[in-house]
Design a protein around this motif. Sequence first.
Motif, mmCIF file in Angstrom:
data_model
loop_
_atom_site.group_PDB
_atom_site.id
_atom_site.type_symbol
_atom_site.label_atom_id
_atom_site.label_comp_id
_atom_site.label_asym_id
_atom_site.label_seq_id
_atom_site.Cartn_x
_atom_site.Cartn_y
_atom_site.Cartn_z
ATOM 1 N N UNK A 198 25.187 -15.650 -25.899
ATOM 2 C CA UNK A 198 24.114 -16.646 -25.814
ATOM 3 C C UNK A 198 24.340 -17.775 -26.814
ATOM 4 N N UNK A 199 24.750 -17.421 -28.030
ATOM 5 C CA UNK A 199 25.009 -18.442 -29.054
ATOM 6 C C UNK A 199 26.149 -19.365 -28.639
ATOM 7 N N UNK A 200 27.196 -18.780 -28.083
ATOM 8 C CA UNK A 200 28.328 -19.579 -27.617
ATOM 9 C C UNK A 200 27.883 -20.521 -26.498
ATOM 10 N N UNK A 201 27.119 -19.989 -25.552
ATOM 11 C CA UNK A 201 26.641 -20.822 -24.442
ATOM 12 C C UNK A 201 25.727 -21.946 -24.921
ATOM 13 N N UNK A 202 24.982 -21.714 -25.991
ATOM 14 C CA UNK A 202 24.144 -22.778 -26.552
ATOM 15 C C UNK A 202 24.999 -23.961 -26.982
#
Length: 135
Positions: A5-9
Amino acid sequence: MTLKDNILEVFRGEHVAAVATVTDGRPAVRFMALVGLDDLSLIGGTMRSSRKVEQIRKNPEVALSIWSGKSYTDPYVLIQSKAEIHEDLETKKKFWDPKLEPYFRNPENPDYVVLKFVPQRIEYYHEMSRDLWER
């Protein structure tokens, strides 16, 4: 939030990425407009006749860097990836964006190809920490 999720953000949706290829044992970096997808791959259109396509044909190992770009303290990712060149009309139509019209007119243009970057390793940097995602 999970690491994914952090990477996709950082890279979901449209972004400008620094893309590095190798030619004659030397790195070559250029900026490229890419779209980050939920499966952590990245997609972008380019010219079949470009140097980067020639370099990827010889060596599909590439590196990318994307910074979220709001403040210098915001997160960024460094990506080691395999690059794929898609020249089939179905893929070209699927990822066609009207913003490409000034360059290619339409997805049927033979010089328009789609590059897909499939990350093998992603380093996620935020503040003073680094997290590692690997395929």
